[in-house]
Design a protein around this motif. Structure first.
Motif, PDB file in Angstrom:
ATOM      1  N   PHE A 184      51.672  86.390  30.694  1.00 48.80           N
ATOM      2  CA  PHE A 184      51.474  87.171  29.469  1.00 48.80           C
ATOM      3  C   PHE A 184      52.325  88.437  29.406  1.00 48.80           C
ATOM      4  O   PHE A 184      52.500  89.010  28.337  1.00 48.80           O
ATOM      5  N   ALA A 185      52.881  88.881  30.523  1.00 45.32           N
ATOM      6  CA  ALA A 185      53.558  90.179  30.551  1.00 45.32           C
ATOM      7  C   ALA A 185      54.859  90.202  29.760  1.00 45.32           C
ATOM      8  O   ALA A 185      55.320  91.275  29.347  1.00 45.32           O
ATOM      9  N   PHE A 186      55.490  89.045  29.527  1.00 44.77           N
ATOM     10  CA  PHE A 186      56.737  89.004  28.784  1.00 44.77           C
ATOM     11  C   PHE A 186      56.521  88.817  27.285  1.00 44.77           C
ATOM     12  O   PHE A 186      57.471  88.882  26.510  1.00 44.77           O
ATOM     13  N   VAL A 187      55.295  88.556  26.866  1.00 46.09           N
ATOM     14  CA  VAL A 187      55.001  88.357  25.453  1.00 46.09           C
ATOM     15  C   VAL A 187      55.187  89.670  24.695  1.00 46.09           C
ATOM     16  O   VAL A 187      54.912  90.750  25.228  1.00 46.09           O
ATOM     17  N   ARG A 188      55.642  89.576  23.441  1.00 51.50           N
ATOM     18  CA  ARG A 188      55.868  90.775  22.647  1.00 51.50           C
ATOM     19  C   ARG A 188      54.600  91.622  22.576  1.00 51.50           C
ATOM     20  O   ARG A 188      53.525  91.127  22.252  1.00 51.50           O
TER      21      ARG A 188
END
Length: 262
Positions: free
Chosen positions: A158-162
């Motif tokens: 989830f850390a790369f999601v906008r």
């Protein structure tokens, strides 16, 4: 004279760099265990390693249970307790250094109970991977690296999601931790996730060729345990994640398709 209506209080924004309570408690536990263990006399110090460290040879059916301290119970609890012991300050410091960004994101998202359970499960997965690849080894394995690796794997879901931690947008940690996660299929199609995986596996293989000090002796880095914890964190993330996935993501996963990653 009519006074203007009161505006609702602005929601509290948690800075990104603030550690969640669950992670603070976990790091505190590691520190307490290390301080107590380091204060023991040498004979009790090594007894602690043999009793609570993970020793693959302990599971050799040809040996008596009493061969190692802890008896039959140690065959169960050492799958987790090994992750609470560290060889020295540099060992524990290295793990805490990686926990600060990734463990913070996961602890904030999962909450205390899920976070501690997740760290235990990834520790078990790391021990299982070490057992399979070091079946007859008598050297004890210690350290939280498998759980740290699991937290890193969970974070990249989830850390790369906008709007999340690694999207470089905003500074509200609570909001960043609650963005819908990528499905495993979509995560493995994300170029940034794939780049992270390539770098992570490459570093572990390289460092696996080196050594780390364990007490006064030298022992090899248990990089297979790191991979076991990482894979468990990557695959089992959805079982712990309390944030629902968007409907289109769930439909895409069930149909075998994949949407473009934003």
């Amino acid at each position: 004279m009519v006074s203007p209506p009161e505006l609702p209080p602005e929601p509290r924004r948690e800075p990104i760099l603030t550690l969640p309570g669950a992670l603070t408690a976990y790091i505190g536990l590691l520190a307490i265990v290390h301080v107590v263990w380091s204060a023991l006399p040498p004979d009790l110090e090594y007894w602690t390693i043999e009793t609570f460290g993970f020793i693959p040879k302990r599971y050799d059916p040809s040996l008596l249970t009493a061969t190692f301290p802890g008896g039959g119970g140690a065959k169960v609890w050492t799958f987790v307790t090994y992750s609470l012991l560290h060889a020295n300050l540099s060992h524990i410091g290295f793990n805490v250094l990686w926990l600060l960004p990734f463990g913070s994101a996961v602890a904030r998202r999962f909450g205390a109970f899920r976070f501690f359970l997740f760290m235990a499960v990834t520790a078990v997965a790391g021990a299982a991977a070490h057992l399979v690849t070091h079946e007859h080894s008598i050297a004890p394995m210690i350290g939280a690296s498998a759980s740290v690796s699991g937290a890193m794997a969970a974070a990249i879901r989830f850390a790369f999601v906008r709007g999340s931690f690694l999207s470089f947008r905003g500074n509200d940690a609570d909001a960043a931790a609650q963005v819908p996660a990528l499905s495993l299929m979509r995560a493995l199609q994300n170029p940034r996730v794939l780049a992270f995986l390539a770098i992570w596996f490459g570093i572990n293989i390289i460092f696996g060729m080196g050594s780390v000090a364990v007490g006064a002796e030298s022992g090899s880095v248990a990089w297979q345990a790191h991979i076991g914890g990482f894979m468990a964190g990557l695959v089992l993330f959805s079982l712990f994640d309390p944030v629902p996935r968007p409907p289109r993501d769930a439909a895409s996963a069930s149909s075998g398709g994949a949407d473009r990653v934003p």
